[in-house]
Design an enzyme around this catalytic site. Structure first.
Site, mmCIF file in Angstrom:
data_model
loop_
_atom_site.group_PDB
_atom_site.id
_atom_site.type_symbol
_atom_site.label_atom_id
_atom_site.label_comp_id
_atom_site.label_asym_id
_atom_site.label_seq_id
_atom_site.Cartn_x
_atom_site.Cartn_y
_atom_site.Cartn_z
ATOM 1 N N ASP A 10 0.879 -1.170 0.000
ATOM 2 C CA ASP A 10 0.000 0.000 0.000
ATOM 3 C C ASP A 10 0.920 1.224 0.000
ATOM 4 O O ASP A 10 2.147 1.097 -0.179
ATOM 5 C CB ASP A 10 -0.991 -0.044 1.171
ATOM 6 C CG ASP A 10 -0.339 0.145 2.538
ATOM 7 O OD1 ASP A 10 0.908 0.245 2.612
ATOM 8 O OD2 ASP A 10 -1.068 0.197 3.541
ATOM 9 N N CYS A 67 3.023 -3.295 4.115
ATOM 10 C CA CYS A 67 2.173 -2.162 4.504
ATOM 11 C C CYS A 67 2.867 -1.492 5.690
ATOM 12 O O CYS A 67 4.059 -1.722 5.909
ATOM 13 C CB CYS A 67 0.731 -2.596 4.807
ATOM 14 S SG CYS A 67 0.535 -3.749 6.171
ATOM 15 N N THR A 69 2.466 -1.794 9.048
ATOM 16 C CA THR A 69 2.855 -2.740 10.104
ATOM 17 C C THR A 69 3.106 -4.144 9.569
ATOM 18 O O THR A 69 3.693 -4.970 10.275
ATOM 19 C CB THR A 69 1.717 -2.864 11.136
ATOM 20 O OG1 THR A 69 0.535 -3.293 10.434
ATOM 21 C CG2 THR A 69 1.455 -1.541 11.852
ATOM 22 N N HIS A 100 10.031 -24.007 8.789
ATOM 23 C CA HIS A 100 8.992 -24.743 9.512
ATOM 24 C C HIS A 100 7.597 -24.568 8.932
ATOM 25 O O HIS A 100 6.773 -25.459 9.060
ATOM 26 C CB HIS A 100 8.969 -24.303 10.985
ATOM 27 C CG HIS A 100 10.112 -24.868 11.768
ATOM 28 N ND1 HIS A 100 10.155 -24.844 13.155
ATOM 29 C CD2 HIS A 100 11.267 -25.461 11.373
ATOM 30 C CE1 HIS A 100 11.284 -25.412 13.561
ATOM 31 N NE2 HIS A 100 11.980 -25.784 12.500
ATOM 32 N N HIS A 135 7.298 -31.050 9.801
ATOM 33 C CA HIS A 135 6.713 -29.742 9.473
ATOM 34 C C HIS A 135 5.726 -29.864 8.309
ATOM 35 O O HIS A 135 4.760 -29.121 8.239
ATOM 36 C CB HIS A 135 7.815 -28.728 9.178
ATOM 37 C CG HIS A 135 8.772 -28.588 10.315
ATOM 38 N ND1 HIS A 135 8.375 -28.125 11.548
ATOM 39 C CD2 HIS A 135 10.091 -28.914 10.421
ATOM 40 C CE1 HIS A 135 9.418 -28.149 12.369
ATOM 41 N NE2 HIS A 135 10.471 -28.629 11.710
HETATM 42 C C1 RB5 Z 1 -2.026 2.568 6.532
HETATM 43 O O1 RB5 Z 1 -2.058 3.759 7.217
HETATM 44 C C2 RB5 Z 1 -1.853 1.387 7.496
HETATM 45 O O2 RB5 Z 1 -3.018 1.211 8.229
HETATM 46 C C3 RB5 Z 1 -1.487 0.150 6.729
HETATM 47 O O3 RB5 Z 1 -0.336 0.390 5.999
HETATM 48 C C4 RB5 Z 1 -1.192 -1.104 7.540
HETATM 49 O O4 RB5 Z 1 -0.281 -0.846 8.549
HETATM 50 C C5 RB5 Z 1 -2.329 -1.914 7.967
HETATM 51 O O5 RB5 Z 1 -2.192 -2.982 8.568
#
Ligand code: RB5
Length: 150
Positions: A10, A67, A69, A100, A135
């Site tokens: 993203d 993304c 996180t 694994h 595994h």
């Molecule tokens: C975008 O702001 C953020 O929410 C997205 O990149 C991500 O971290 C979602 O899990």
């Protein structure tokens, strides 16, 4: 299986995706860039799904999704049948997710790790093989769960 790596991000992961793309292209790997293509705000499930379907359909051997996180991408990618998407934050988790869990998609959090670490994670994740054995039995059990009709 085609030796193609599908990439997706993203807006939060766009810069890191571009870096990973350059890094892999330098190493002569074939890339399928599933977007996004700028830092304009987009929705991560759209790109997670594109990469996940590309891998699940055999159009790419593995995928990498990024993304902010890595959490949203991993949640969305894991909804596609046949996908084992692993959110990895260091070299050890990357290695274990291949050895694994036979992870076929690597998820990264661009806001959680620096670019150098991300490239080291990508490197080890791509070169580590699944160990099989006990595994394999466990990974097969994951497939059984996803084939059950809820
Ligand atoms: C975008 O702001 C953020 O929410 C997205 O990149 C991500 O971290 C979602 O899990």
């Amino acid at each position: 299986m085609l030796k193609i790596i599908a990439l997706g991000s993203d807006h939060a992961g766009f810069e890191l995706k571009e870096k990973i793309k350059q890094y892999l292209e330098k190493r002569k790997l074939k890339i399928k860039d599933c977007g996004c293509y700028s830092e304009e705000s987009v929705d991560y499930p759209d790109y997670a799904e594109k990469v996940a379907r590309t891998v699940a359909n055999g159009k790419a051997e593995k995928g990498i999704v990024i993304c902010g996180t890595g959490i949203g991408m991993s949640m969305a990618a894991n909804k596609v049948l046949g996908i084992r998407a692993a959110l990895c934050w260091n070299e050890e988790t990357a290695e274990m997710s291949r050895k694994h869990n036979d992870a076929n998609i690597l998820c990264l959090g661009a806001r959680m790790i620096d670019h150098e670490k991300a490239l080291r994670i990508v490197d080890i994740w791509l070169k580590t093989n699944f160990e099989g054995g006990r595994h394999r039995r466990r990974v097969n059990k994951i497939s059984i769960i996803e084939k059950k009709i809820c």
